[in-house]
Design a protein around this motif. Structure first.
Motif, PDB file in Angstrom:
ATOM      1  N   HIS A  22       0.867  -1.173   0.000  1.00 26.53           N
ATOM      2  CA  HIS A  22       0.000   0.000   0.000  1.00 26.53           C
ATOM      3  C   HIS A  22       0.904   1.223   0.000  1.00 26.53           C
ATOM      4  N   VAL A  23       0.760   2.030  -1.035  1.00 25.36           N
ATOM      5  CA  VAL A  23       1.612   3.207  -1.214  1.00 25.36           C
ATOM      6  C   VAL A  23       0.754   4.452  -1.103  1.00 25.36           C
ATOM      7  N   ASP A  24       1.167   5.379  -0.255  1.00 25.10           N
ATOM      8  CA  ASP A  24       0.461   6.659  -0.238  1.00 25.10           C
ATOM      9  C   ASP A  24       1.463   7.790  -0.414  1.00 25.10           C
ATOM     10  N   CYS A  25       1.027   8.834  -1.089  1.00 23.50           N
ATOM     11  CA  CYS A  25       1.901   9.962  -1.375  1.00 23.50           C
ATOM     12  C   CYS A  25       1.060  11.170  -1.767  1.00 23.50           C
ATOM     13  N   HIS A  26       1.707  12.324  -1.843  1.00 21.32           N
ATOM     14  CA  HIS A  26       1.090  13.547  -2.344  1.00 21.32           C
ATOM     15  C   HIS A  26       1.693  13.843  -3.715  1.00 21.32           C
ATOM     16  N   VAL A  27       0.854  14.111  -4.688  1.00 21.60           N
ATOM     17  CA  VAL A  27       1.326  14.451  -6.030  1.00 21.60           C
ATOM     18  C   VAL A  27       0.775  15.829  -6.398  1.00 21.60           C
ATOM     19  N   THR A  28       1.656  16.697  -6.870  1.00 24.17           N
ATOM     20  CA  THR A  28       1.268  18.050  -7.269  1.00 24.17           C
ATOM     21  C   THR A  28       0.933  18.080  -8.758  1.00 24.17           C
ATOM     22  N   PHE A  29      -0.260  18.552  -9.077  1.00 22.82           N
ATOM     23  CA  PHE A  29      -0.716  18.706 -10.457  1.00 22.82           C
ATOM     24  C   PHE A  29      -0.971  20.198 -10.731  1.00 22.82           C
ATOM     25  N   PRO A  30      -1.024  20.600 -12.001  1.00 26.32           N
ATOM     26  CA  PRO A  30      -1.418  21.984 -12.313  1.00 26.32           C
ATOM     27  C   PRO A  30      -2.753  22.324 -11.653  1.00 26.32           C
ATOM     28  N   TRP A  31      -2.831  23.475 -11.039  1.00 27.07           N
ATOM     29  CA  TRP A  31      -4.000  23.794 -10.223  1.00 27.07           C
ATOM     30  C   TRP A  31      -5.282  23.918 -11.036  1.00 27.07           C
ATOM     31  N   TYR A  32      -5.159  24.150 -12.330  1.00 28.23           N
ATOM     32  CA  TYR A  32      -6.350  24.341 -13.152  1.00 28.23           C
ATOM     33  C   TYR A  32      -6.891  23.025 -13.730  1.00 28.23           C
ATOM     34  N   PHE A  33      -6.277  21.886 -13.439  1.00 27.26           N
ATOM     35  CA  PHE A  33      -6.838  20.596 -13.880  1.00 27.26           C
ATOM     36  C   PHE A  33      -8.186  20.385 -13.188  1.00 27.26           C
ATOM     37  N   ASP A  34      -9.187  19.950 -13.985  1.00 24.08           N
ATOM     38  CA  ASP A  34     -10.469  19.638 -13.355  1.00 24.08           C
ATOM     39  C   ASP A  34     -10.405  18.254 -12.709  1.00 24.08           C
ATOM     40  N   LEU A  35     -11.478  17.902 -12.001  1.00 23.35           N
ATOM     41  CA  LEU A  35     -11.486  16.645 -11.236  1.00 23.35           C
ATOM     42  C   LEU A  35     -11.298  15.430 -12.134  1.00 23.35           C
ATOM     43  N   GLU A  36     -11.888  15.465 -13.328  1.00 26.53           N
ATOM     44  CA  GLU A  36     -11.756  14.335 -14.251  1.00 26.53           C
ATOM     45  C   GLU A  36     -10.306  14.159 -14.700  1.00 26.53           C
ATOM     46  N   ARG A  37      -9.622  15.264 -15.003  1.00 25.53           N
ATOM     47  CA  ARG A  37      -8.225  15.167 -15.446  1.00 25.53           C
ATOM     48  C   ARG A  37      -7.325  14.668 -14.305  1.00 25.53           C
ATOM     49  N   VAL A  38      -7.583  15.148 -13.098  1.00 29.30           N
ATOM     50  CA  VAL A  38      -6.802  14.677 -11.950  1.00 29.30           C
ATOM     51  C   VAL A  38      -7.001  13.177 -11.766  1.00 29.30           C
ATOM     52  N   HIS A  39      -8.251  12.740 -11.901  1.00 30.70           N
ATOM     53  CA  HIS A  39      -8.534  11.311 -11.761  1.00 30.70           C
ATOM     54  C   HIS A  39      -7.774  10.498 -12.813  1.00 30.70           C
ATOM     55  N   GLN A  40      -7.709  10.997 -14.026  1.00 29.99           N
ATOM     56  CA  GLN A  40      -6.973  10.305 -15.092  1.00 29.99           C
ATOM     57  C   GLN A  40      -5.483  10.180 -14.743  1.00 29.99           C
ATOM     58  N   GLU A  41      -4.916  11.269 -14.224  1.00 34.48           N
ATOM     59  CA  GLU A  41      -3.493  11.238 -13.881  1.00 34.48           C
ATOM     60  C   GLU A  41      -3.222  10.294 -12.714  1.00 34.48           C
ATOM     61  N   VAL A  42      -4.099  10.293 -11.722  1.00 33.21           N
ATOM     62  CA  VAL A  42      -3.942   9.390 -10.582  1.00 33.21           C
ATOM     63  C   VAL A  42      -4.031   7.940 -11.049  1.00 33.21           C
ATOM     64  N   SER A  43      -4.973   7.650 -11.924  1.00 36.66           N
ATOM     65  CA  SER A  43      -5.105   6.288 -12.468  1.00 36.66           C
ATOM     66  C   SER A  43      -3.865   5.901 -13.265  1.00 36.66           C
ATOM     67  N   CYS A  44      -3.299   6.874 -13.964  1.00 37.11           N
ATOM     68  CA  CYS A  44      -2.087   6.636 -14.745  1.00 37.11           C
ATOM     69  C   CYS A  44      -0.920   6.275 -13.822  1.00 37.11           C
ATOM     70  N   ILE A  45      -0.795   6.992 -12.713  1.00 32.86           N
ATOM     71  CA  ILE A  45       0.259   6.680 -11.738  1.00 32.86           C
ATOM     72  C   ILE A  45       0.070   5.272 -11.187  1.00 32.86           C
ATOM     73  N   ASP A  46      -1.158   4.953 -10.827  1.00 30.39           N
ATOM     74  CA  ASP A  46      -1.479   3.637 -10.286  1.00 30.39           C
ATOM     75  C   ASP A  46      -1.063   2.525 -11.256  1.00 30.39           C
ATOM     76  N   LYS A  47      -1.345   2.735 -12.534  1.00 28.65           N
ATOM     77  CA  LYS A  47      -1.054   1.718 -13.543  1.00 28.65           C
ATOM     78  C   LYS A  47       0.425   1.639 -13.892  1.00 28.65           C
ATOM     79  N   LEU A  48       1.037   2.788 -14.231  1.00 24.33           N
ATOM     80  CA  LEU A  48       2.419   2.785 -14.711  1.00 24.33           C
ATOM     81  C   LEU A  48       3.423   2.446 -13.624  1.00 24.33           C
TER      82      LEU A  48
END
Length: 325
Positions: A241-267
């Motif tokens: 179980h890995v937990d961390c804080h990831v900084t994204f561009p502040w103007y990303f909407d919730l859907e884009r953030v979710h996509q990036e988080v899923s990408c981290i999980d997968k890659l």
């Protein structure tokens, strides 16, 4: 590919056969150091039995009472095996001291050495298989049992050397002296397993696991992942179980953030053995992040990009954005 259960069953069967062989060697030689090796085989059997149960329990799916699964039971198995090894080492040392004070002549040394050499080779090969598979699936139990068997193999080497010295010098106290040394070595290995048990329950940092995670972050790094910090890893059996804080561009909407988080999980999770579950807290970027942000055509950039921050274990474990690095 053998399963953990089948490997542990194999270890139990082999340990029983080798124990019988070692006690046979003791009865024909009356060597204390061979008795030491045979006594440790009893611990091997008991330890492997505990290991089998822990692997069975660790494989059970998570439930309401155990939302993170049952994998931590493997630390208990390692701890119990460590305690057994420690106690066996103390008893062996006591028997060795008695053998030093009142040594006795040995018999059939050559035959005893051949039997012990054979058991040592088998133990080392079996231990190697368990350790290799334990590392492959992140199983604390397989690693502990495999290292224990390899320790037993090294003990057998010491037994053979001792028997050879007794044969050449005809000096019986060597039997007790060597048995004492092996007993101390066994105590030390028992302590290491108990230490592993305590560190696992206390969620002590496993830097080997962290290094693997950080390597995957660096290998799959994307410009949108501006910063990573407060990285922590917990192991539950073969799962992480890995937990961390990831900084994204502040103007990303919730859907884009979710996509990036899923990408981290997968890659990041794909390159690590066992199942990896990510818990990611998303942070918005700040103007102080601009000088190391590589997002192209950013509409909100306040400062030109100057340099990339090197992601290391020590850096990513810090609980803060890395403005000054």
């Amino acid at each position: 590919m053998k399963t953990p259960k089948s490997l542990i069953v194999l270890a139990i069967i082999v340990s029983v056969v080798l124990m019988v062989a070692k006690f046979f060697a003791y009865f024909i030689t009356q060597s204390t150091v061979i008795l030491t090796d045979a006594a440790e085989s009893i611990v091997n059997i008991v330890g492997s039995t505990f290991a089998f149960y822990s692997i069975y329990l660790a494989a059970k799916p998570r439930d309401k009472n155990h939302p993170y699964g049952h994998g931590k039971v493997e630390f208990f198995a390692a701890g119990i095996e460590g305690v057994l090894i420690f106690v066996a080492g103390v008893l062996i040392c006591a028997k060795a001291i008695f053998a030093i004070i009142e040594p006795q002549m040995l018999k059939e040394i050559s035959l005893g050495a051949i039997v012990i050499a054979s058991t040592g080779v088998i133990n080392y090969l079996l231990g190697y298989i368990l350790v290799k598979n334990g590392k492959r699936i992140n199983s604390v139990t397989l690693l502990a049992d495999g290292k224990h068997l390899q320790t037993d193999a090294f003990s057998s080497v010491g037994v053979i050397v001792g028997l050879g010295l007794i044969y050449v010098t005809n000096y019986p106290p060597i039997d007790g002296i060597l048995s004492l040394l092996i007993g101390l070595y066994i105590i030390f290995n028992g302590y290491k397993l108990v230490r592993k048990f305590v560190s696992g329950l206390m969620d002590e940092t496993d830097f080997d696991l962290l290094n693997k995670i950080v390597e995957q972050f660096n290998r799959n790094r994307r410009p949108e992942w501006i910063d990573v910090h407060n990285l922590r890893v917990q192991q539950y059996g073969a799962d992480m179980h890995v937990d961390c804080h990831v900084t994204f561009p502040w103007y990303f909407d919730l859907e884009r953030v979710h996509q990036e988080v899923s990408c981290i999980d997968k890659l990041v999770g794909e390159g690590v053995e066992g199942k990896v579950e990510f818990f990611i807290h998303s942070d918005p970027c700040l103007p102080q992040c601009c000088h190391y942000c590589k997002v192209e055509n950013c509409p909100e950039r306040k400062e030109n990009y100057r340099k990339e921050i090197e992601w290391t274990v020590d850096l990513l474990m810090e609980n803060q954005k890395h403005f000054e690095h």
